[in-house]
Every structure is written in C-alpha cells, then in structure tokens.
Scaffold this motif. Structure first.
Motif, PDB file in Angstrom:
ATOM      1  N   SER A  44       0.862  -1.183   0.000  1.00 30.40           N
ATOM      2  CA  SER A  44       0.000   0.000   0.000  1.00 30.40           C
ATOM      3  C   SER A  44       0.898   1.232   0.000  1.00 30.40           C
ATOM      4  N   ASN A  54      -2.676   7.039  -7.545  1.00 27.85           N
ATOM      5  CA  ASN A  54      -3.581   6.096  -6.887  1.00 27.85           C
ATOM      6  C   ASN A  54      -4.954   6.118  -7.569  1.00 27.85           C
ATOM      7  N   ASN A 389      -5.385  12.608  -5.391  1.00 27.46           N
ATOM      8  CA  ASN A 389      -4.208  12.760  -4.526  1.00 27.46           C
ATOM      9  C   ASN A 389      -3.866  14.220  -4.250  1.00 27.46           C
TER      10      ASN A 389
END
Length: 414
Positions: A44, A54, A389
């Motif tokens: 992760s 992401n 993000n």
C-alpha cells in the motif's frame, strides 16, 4: 488413464490417436513457478510521483466488474459515454474523438503515425523527454524532423515558433503542454492560430496536465490533442484519450500512403468507435475492464467540474510549493506562471544523492516521489499531486517525510 485415452483414440480416429501419443511421449520441462503458487502481494503506497497515481475508489470498484463482450451493444454505449467525457475534458466538439488501447505513449504514436508521411516536414519542441520521443518517432516514419531544443525548464514563445515555421514550413508542430520531466507548463493561447497561418497543424501532449491545467482544444486551435488515463484521471494505465480537428481528419483521410501501424490506423479506429456514421467493424479486442475504469474516471471529473478541478490543483500545488520552500528547497521552474500545477520539480539539494531521498520516502513512509527523467535526470525531484491525490493532507505528509529524509540521508559536505 493412458489405457482409457488410447481406447478413446481408437474410436475417435487417427488424428486424436496421434495427439494422445504426443501428449504421452513428452514430459513437462518447466515446473509451475513457486511464486505463482503464493497469493499476490501488493504494498500500500501513496503515489506522489508524476504518475501513475492512486486509483479513485469508484474507479477501483469499476475494475472489479465482470467482463462483457467488446462488441456488445452495452459496450458500445460505454464507449459512446467515454467519447462524450473526452470531448468534455478536452473542451472540443470534434467527432473524431476516442480512446486508444495503450498508455499515453500510444496517443503520441497514433497522432504521428496517422498525420505524418515520409518526407513531411515536422517541427518538434524538445524541452524534455516527450519532445525527444516525438522527434525520434518522426524520424522513424521518415519525416524531415526539425528540433527546437531547450534546456529542461525552458518553454517556447510565439516569436520563436513563428521563426521556425517560416524556416522549416512544417505540416505539423509538436508541443507538450505539461512537460512532466521538467515541471514546465507551456502556454498555448495563440499558437494554434499561428500554426494555421502557415498551413501547419498543431499537436499537443497534455498527458501530465489534463484535468489539472486549463485546456480548450477548439478555442485554442489545437488540431490533435492526446492524454493518458493514469494521472489526474486516477484510472489504470492502458488507455489514451485522443481527438482530431476537421483539418487533421482531412490530412488523415487524404494520405498518399497507409499509416505504418494497422493497430493505430485512425480510419479503422474511427469506425470501431462510431465516429464515421458507418456500421462498426471489428478492429481489435479493446481492454474492456480498463474502459470501465476510464468511463468512471471521466464521470468523476464531470461531477466535480473542470474549473473546480483546475482550481483545486492550482491551490494545493501552491501550498506544496510554499511548504517546499519552507524546507529551504529550490523550485526548478523559476517563473510561477510556467509551473505545472500537477507535477512540481525541485532542484536536487546540494550534497545529496536524489536516489537516497526517493528511497528513504518509500522505505520509511511508503510514499513515492521520483527523480528526473530523460534530460532532467540528476537535476530534479518530481512530486505529483494528481486527481484525488491533490489534497493539503497529502502535501503535509510528503513535506514532513521530506524534512526527515533531509535530516537522515547522507550529505556530501565537500
């Protein structure tokens, strides 16, 4: 088991008998890989490099939906919705608008393979790696390629472009709006009109800038525009957004020779994507699941609104740049108006090896930032705030991690 297969082969004929003998007479040389007998393990990480970014939760969920056929009517409907989404984020009414099955780089190749023919004059703005790539592809096609070269951090004025248009008489000019290897935002207002004055088409790369910096394809006179799915759109890499003006479309459909690539032949792709009012014909098997994800990523930006997305990226990146300067770091692009609002470049601080800083953030914070790329290698660190993000919380996380890295990483005092 072998006796059973042999008996069956007699009943089924000599062809099957031969297959059974072959299967029985050869041993497997390669064993099942040990690694594939274990569960997949993925760390992760917070991806704050220049891309990929992401995945947004809604995009991630779309990737888990079941497959349908790539030529089912329901798939055609999804493709039509994707076209409408691309027209929105590009701000264009071009009918020849679609998604290429490939990364953002395939958008560049699709543009050049379809527009350029051997012997055409091609003018390329080379102020980073993407201009370098465009020039090389042009040379491979056999175009007479002319490079306007700048050091990383440079951009092109209209006067510089006009001088080269007069000198080289190109059929196509390539510029990168968001040069992610150096962090430069290339101005575009007036460049399309300038090109058209000299019977030249304008091709723009907006892979790193789409959704984060304003772009108005039709109003800015851009003839070919392409981008990728994996940056501000927060979708998986593997689809490239592209659109062609009527002028560019005419150049494609009046070529003297076929494009070198069948896979990227825009006349076939236009038909498959329903851009030519003809019955759709099979061209290739599209990445169905990736198109689900792209559709959802375009839906997210449509719901937020382009202007809101542009504003958010501008404001959060300004906050990042202030925090970086507070750490004593130097922004690589000096003019604030020319800084890319999605990827910020920082001069590698004196005495440090950029690799140590990048590795420290991954190892201790599970945060990705990157070094330079192409001509900017060794000169910059790159920090991306892309799509979901781009938050102040992420700015705080990465700058606090950088502060610790600068305290802990070895520094050459010579």
């Amino acid at each position: 088991m072998f006796r059973t297969l042999t008996s069956a082969s007699v009943a089924l004929g000599p062809r099957v008998a031969g297959w059974v003998r072959t299967m029985a007479s050869h041993q497997l040389l390669v064993a099942p890989p040990e690694a594939l007998l274990k569960p997949l393990s993925v760390p992760s990480r917070l991806l704050l490099g220049p891309g990929p970014s992401n995945l947004a939760p809604r995009v991630l969920a779309a990737g888990g939906l079941q497959m349908i056929g790539h030529m089912h009517q329901e798939m055609y409907q999804i493709m039509d919705e994707i076209k409408q989404g691309i027209q929105y984020v590009f701000q264009t009414r071009n009918r020849l608008t679609l998604a290429v099955s490939g990364s953002g780089h395939s958008g560049l190749e699709a543009a050049l393979f379809n527009i350029l023919e051997p012997g055409d004059s091609f003018l390329v703005g080379v102020n980073g790696i993407w201009g370098q790539r465009a020039a090389e592809i042009g040379e491979r096609i056999g175009a007479r390629t002319h490079q306007m070269t700048k050091e990383p951090g440079g951009y092109y004025t209209k006067q510089e472009v006009e001088e080269c248009l007069v000198q080289h008489k190109p059929v196509l000019l390539f510029l990168t709006q968001g040069e992610s290897s150096s962090g430069v935002l290339q101005p575009l207002d007036g460049y399309g009109d300038l090109c058209h004055r000299y019977q030249c088409l304008l091709l723009v790369d907006c892979v790193a800038s789409l959704g984060g910096a304003p772009i108005h394809m039709d109003q800015q006179g851009i003839d070919i525009l392409y981008s990728g799915s994996q940056k501000v759109l927060n979708a998986p890499p593997g689809t490239a957004l592209i659109s062609f003006s009527d002028k560019a479309k005419n150049k494609i459909y009046t070529r003297k020779s076929k494009p070198y690539s069948f896979y990227l032949d825009m006349t076939w792709l236009a038909n498959f994507w329903g851009c030519d009012d003809k019955p759709r014909m099979y061209h290739h098997t599209t990445p169905v699941i990736s198109l689900y994800s792209l559709r959802e990523s375009l839906a997210l930006i449509a719901e937020e609104g382009l202007e809101n997305s542009w504003r958010r990226h501008r404001e959060v990146t300004a906050y990042l740049q202030g925090r970086l300067q507070g750490l004593g770091l130097q922004l690589f692009v000096k003019d604030p108006a020319l800084r890319l609002p999605t990827v910020t470049t920082v001069a590698v601080p004196a005495g440090y090896d950029w690799r140590d800083i990048v590795k420290y953030l991954i190892d201790h914070f599970s945060i990705e930032i990157t070094g330079g790329l192409g001509p900017s290698v060794g000169k910059v660190l790159r920090i991306g705030l892309l799509g979901c993000n781009a938050t102040r919380e992420n700015v705080d996380r990465v700058t606090e991690a950088l502060q610790e890295a600068l305290q802990r990483c070895p520094k050459n005092k010579l």
